[in-house]
Design a protein around this motif. Structure first.
Motif, PDB file in Angstrom:
ATOM      1  N   THR A   1       7.876   3.476  -1.353  1.00  0.00           N
ATOM      2  CA  THR A   1       8.315   4.840  -0.674  1.00  0.00           C
ATOM      3  C   THR A   1       7.395   5.845  -1.227  1.00  0.00           C
ATOM      4  OG1 THR A   1       9.638   6.749   0.470  1.00  0.00           O
ATOM      5  CG2 THR A   1      10.424   5.807  -1.395  1.00  0.00           C
ATOM      6  N   THR A   2       7.500   7.208  -0.452  1.00  0.00           N
ATOM      7  CA  THR A   2       6.062   8.459  -1.359  1.00  0.00           C
ATOM      8  C   THR A   2       6.942   9.321  -1.332  1.00  0.00           C
ATOM      9  OG1 THR A   2       4.774   8.426   0.879  1.00  0.00           O
ATOM     10  CG2 THR A   2       3.947   7.413  -0.861  1.00  0.00           C
ATOM     11  N   GLU A   3       8.203   9.432  -0.028  1.00  0.00           N
ATOM     12  CA  GLU A   3       8.755  10.688   0.132  1.00  0.00           C
ATOM     13  C   GLU A   3       8.955  11.323  -1.157  1.00  0.00           C
ATOM     14  OE1 GLU A   3       8.943  11.460   3.210  1.00  0.00           O
ATOM     15  OE2 GLU A   3       7.577  10.246   2.918  1.00  0.00           O
ATOM     16  N   PRO A   4       9.632  11.304  -2.794  1.00  0.00           N
ATOM     17  CA  PRO A   4      10.383  11.994  -3.721  1.00  0.00           C
ATOM     18  C   PRO A   4       9.010  13.102  -3.766  1.00  0.00           C
ATOM     19  CG  PRO A   4      10.152   9.848  -4.180  1.00  0.00           C
ATOM     20  CD  PRO A   4       9.298  10.515  -3.208  1.00  0.00           C
ATOM     21  N   PHE A   5       7.666  12.796  -3.622  1.00  0.00           N
ATOM     22  CA  PHE A   5       6.601  13.477  -3.898  1.00  0.00           C
ATOM     23  C   PHE A   5       6.066  14.937  -2.749  1.00  0.00           C
ATOM     24  CE2 PHE A   5       4.873   9.918  -5.346  1.00  0.00           C
ATOM     25  CZ  PHE A   5       5.034  10.274  -6.720  1.00  0.00           C
TER      26      PHE A   5
ATOM     27  N   GLY B   1      -7.873  14.312  12.744  1.00  0.00           N
ATOM     28  CA  GLY B   1      -7.218  12.950  12.174  1.00  0.00           C
ATOM     29  C   GLY B   1      -7.232  12.465  11.389  1.00  0.00           C
ATOM     30  N   GLN B   2      -8.359  12.878  10.493  1.00  0.00           N
ATOM     31  CA  GLN B   2      -8.585  12.959   9.237  1.00  0.00           C
ATOM     32  C   GLN B   2      -8.048  13.165   8.045  1.00  0.00           C
ATOM     33  OE1 GLN B   2     -12.832  12.063   9.461  1.00  0.00           O
ATOM     34  NE2 GLN B   2     -12.346  10.129   9.974  1.00  0.00           N
ATOM     35  N   CYS B   3      -7.031  12.868   7.766  1.00  0.00           N
ATOM     36  CA  CYS B   3      -6.237  13.707   7.087  1.00  0.00           C
ATOM     37  C   CYS B   3      -6.093  12.935   5.143  1.00  0.00           C
ATOM     38  CB  CYS B   3      -4.782  14.510   7.410  1.00  0.00           C
ATOM     39  SG  CYS B   3      -4.972  15.262   9.126  1.00  0.00           S
ATOM     40  N   VAL B   4      -5.919  13.703   4.676  1.00  0.00           N
ATOM     41  CA  VAL B   4      -5.801  12.440   3.469  1.00  0.00           C
ATOM     42  C   VAL B   4      -4.760  13.942   2.693  1.00  0.00           C
ATOM     43  CG1 VAL B   4      -6.853  12.136   0.876  1.00  0.00           C
ATOM     44  CG2 VAL B   4      -7.743  11.944   3.011  1.00  0.00           C
ATOM     45  N   GLU B   5      -3.989  13.366   1.604  1.00  0.00           N
ATOM     46  CA  GLU B   5      -2.577  14.098   0.922  1.00  0.00           C
ATOM     47  C   GLU B   5      -2.691  14.081  -0.298  1.00  0.00           C
ATOM     48  OE1 GLU B   5       0.830  15.627   4.166  1.00  0.00           O
ATOM     49  OE2 GLU B   5       0.616  13.596   3.633  1.00  0.00           O
TER      50      GLU B   5
ATOM     51  N   ASP C   1      -2.459   8.751   3.471  1.00  0.00           N
ATOM     52  CA  ASP C   1      -2.834   9.512   4.214  1.00  0.00           C
ATOM     53  C   ASP C   1      -1.438   9.452   5.421  1.00  0.00           C
ATOM     54  OD1 ASP C   1      -3.521   9.233   7.465  1.00  0.00           O
ATOM     55  OD2 ASP C   1      -4.276   6.871   7.666  1.00  0.00           O
ATOM     56  N   SER C   2      -1.883  11.076   5.618  1.00  0.00           N
ATOM     57  CA  SER C   2      -1.015  11.628   6.264  1.00  0.00           C
ATOM     58  C   SER C   2      -0.458  10.594   7.878  1.00  0.00           C
ATOM     59  CB  SER C   2      -1.858  13.136   6.436  1.00  0.00           C
ATOM     60  OG  SER C   2      -2.594  13.692   7.374  1.00  0.00           O
TER      61      SER C   2
ATOM     62  N   PRO D   1       2.053   3.335   1.937  1.00  0.00           N
ATOM     63  CA  PRO D   1       1.733   3.708   0.851  1.00  0.00           C
ATOM     64  C   PRO D   1       0.511   4.533  -0.155  1.00  0.00           C
ATOM     65  CG  PRO D   1       0.484   1.536   1.209  1.00  0.00           C
ATOM     66  CD  PRO D   1       1.644   2.399   2.529  1.00  0.00           C
ATOM     67  N   ALA D   2       0.732   4.942  -1.182  1.00  0.00           N
ATOM     68  CA  ALA D   2      -0.110   5.447  -1.760  1.00  0.00           C
ATOM     69  C   ALA D   2      -1.082   5.514  -2.251  1.00  0.00           C
ATOM     70  CB  ALA D   2       0.299   6.898  -2.811  1.00  0.00           C
TER      71      ALA D   2
END
Length: 66
Positions: A2-6, A18-22, A38-39, A45-46
């Motif tokens: 999970t990548t939610e804490p960030f 739609g080519q979104c990077v975070e 990938d947003s 995964p990150a």
């Protein structure tokens, strides 16, 4: 994984097609490791890269003409 804490921020170089990077700058400043994802897949995964590698990616993105 999970990548939610960030706290994620969308790249200013992400297009409207739609080519979104975070990335998560708070984690990067605390650890020197930059999470990138990938947003469109916020629960996916990150990619974890070094600050130097991330700087290289930013430089590359800035040099590309769209």
């Amino acid at each position: 994984m999970t990548t939610e804490p960030f706290n994620w921020i969308k790249s200013s170089y992400s297009g409207n097609g739609g080519q979104c990077v975070e990335w998560a700058p708070g984690h990067a400043s605390a650890t020197g490791v930059v999470p990138v994802r990938d947003s469109k897949r916020p629960g996916g995964p990150a990619l974890m890269v070094s600050a130097d590698a991330f700087a290289g990616l930013v430089t590359l993105a800035q040099s590309v003409e769209l």
